[in-house]
Design an enzyme around this catalytic site. Structure first.
Site, short mmCIF file in Angstrom:
data_model
loop_
_atom_site.label_atom_id
_atom_site.label_comp_id
_atom_site.label_asym_id
_atom_site.label_seq_id
_atom_site.Cartn_x
_atom_site.Cartn_y
_atom_site.Cartn_z
N ASP A 188 -9.97 -10.24 7.64
CA ASP A 188 -10.28 -11.54 8.28
C ASP A 188 -11.36 -11.31 9.34
OD1 ASP A 188 -7.50 -10.42 9.57
OD2 ASP A 188 -8.83 -11.21 11.11
N GLU A 199 0.82 -1.20 0.00
CA GLU A 199 0.00 0.00 0.00
C GLU A 199 0.86 1.26 0.00
OE1 GLU A 199 -3.07 1.64 3.36
OE2 GLU A 199 -1.98 -0.22 3.60
N1 ADE Z 1 -4.97 -6.91 11.37
C1 ADE Z 1 -5.66 -7.64 10.47
N2 ADE Z 1 -6.38 -8.59 11.08
C2 ADE Z 1 -6.13 -8.47 12.41
C3 ADE Z 1 -6.54 -9.19 13.54
N3 ADE Z 1 -7.36 -10.23 13.43
N4 ADE Z 1 -6.07 -8.80 14.75
C4 ADE Z 1 -5.21 -7.76 14.85
N5 ADE Z 1 -4.78 -7.06 13.80
C5 ADE Z 1 -5.23 -7.41 12.59
#
Ligand code: ADE
Length: 232
Positions: free
Chosen positions: A200, A13
Site C-alpha cells: 500500500d 507466507e
Molecule cells: N504494513 C503494510 N503496510 C503498512 C503500513 N501502511 N503501515 C505500517 N505497516 C504496514
C-alpha cells in the site's frame, strides 16, 4: 554451518515456507510456533512472530538463544514512503530504524535509541546482495531495490504522518517489526536483512490495496527467501 532464522509476518507466507521444510520439528515458545527443518539444503527455522515491535524483538532473541541461528531474514509487506516504490515492488533493507522512538529532548536524533551510539541498524551487505540476486532470479518481473525500513507500532494510513516519516526519518517503507528485528540481531552480532513487498502507499488508500495484494506478496517473498537459503 549456517542456520537461517526466517521471521514472517503473514500466515500465508509462513505456510508456504513451512511446507517446503523437510525433517521438521515444532517448538512452541512465547505464543509462537518455531518450525525447524531444512530449506533447500540449509538448516532453517521458520516462525510467524505476530504483529508489532515487541513480538518481533521476543522472536529474534528466541531464534538466537534457543535455536542458535547464524542469520536472520524478516519478510512481509510494507507501506511505500517513496514515490518510486509501487504496490508489488520489493524493498530490501539497507538499514532500519524505529520511527516511534523520540528522546530528542535530551539531544538524541529522532528515532535514535539512547546510549547505543547509532541511529540506524545496518543490514548485512552480503545478505542484501543475496536477496537482490534471488529476487532477480525467481521474481524476475518484479522491481526490487535497496532502501531504509522505518518501523513503529502503528499502521500508517495518514498523509501527514507519512510525510513526517519521509522528511524526518528518510524512510523508503513503513512497517511494524523490521527495526526491532534489526535491533535484536545487531546487539547479538547476527547478520540480518529485511525483505518487504509493498502492499500500500501508507495513505488513505491502504485499506483497499492491502487485502488484494497480500496473497501475491506472500508467494513472491516465500519464493525469494527459499532461493536465498541455498546460498546462505
Ligand atoms: N504494513 C503494510 N503496510 C503498512 C503500513 N501502511 N503501515 C505500517 N505497516 C504496514
Amino acid at each position: 554451518m549456517s542456520k537461517i532464522g526466517i521471521i514472517g509476518a503473514m500466515e500465508l507466507e509462513v505456510e508456504t515456507l513451512k511446507s517446503q521444510l523437510t525433517e521438521t520439528k515444532i517448538t512452541k515458545k512465547a505464543g509462537m510456533e518455531f518450525h525447524e527443518g531444512i530449506l533447500n539444503g540449509c538448516p532453517a527455522v521458520v516462525v510467524r512472530c505476530g504483529i508489532g515491535k515487541v513480538n518481533a524483538a521476543l522472536c529474534v532473541q528466541i531464534l538466537i538463544d534457543l535455536f542458535e541461528v547464524t542469520h536472520v531474514v524478516n519478510t512481509g509487506v510494507a507501506g511505500s514512503l517513496n514515490a518510486e516504490l509501487n504496490i508489488g515492488d520489493i524493498l530490501i533493507s539497507r538499514d532500519a530504524l524505529h520511527h516511534d522512538m523520540d528522546v530528542t529532548i535530551f539531544g538524541y536524533q529522532p528515532g535514535e535509541v539512547p546510549q547505543m551510539g547509532r541511529l540506524e541498524f545496518p543490514a548485512d551487505a552480503r545478505m542484501m546482495e543475496l536477496a537482490k540476486a534471488s529476487c532477480e532470479k525467481v521474481c524476475s518481473d518484479i522491481h526490487c531495490s535497496f532502501g531504509r525500513v522505518v518501523s513503529g507500532d502503528q499502521f500508517i494510513s495518514d498523509g501527514t504522518i507519512k510525510d513526517r516519516l519521509i522528511n524526518v526519518y528518510h524512510g523508503d517503507c513503513a512497517e511494524m517489526e523490521g527495526a526491532s528485528i534489526a535491533h535484536g540481531a545487531y546487539v547479538n552480532g547476527i547478520p540480518f536483512v529485511i525483505i518487504r513487498a509493498i502492499s500500500d502507499k501508507a495513505d488513505g488508500s491502504a485499506e483497499m490495496d492491502y487485502p488484494l495484494f497480500e496473497k501475491a506478496a506472500a508467494e513472491h517473498s516465500a519464493r525469494l527467501v527459499a532461493d536465498m537459503a541455498t546460498y546462505i
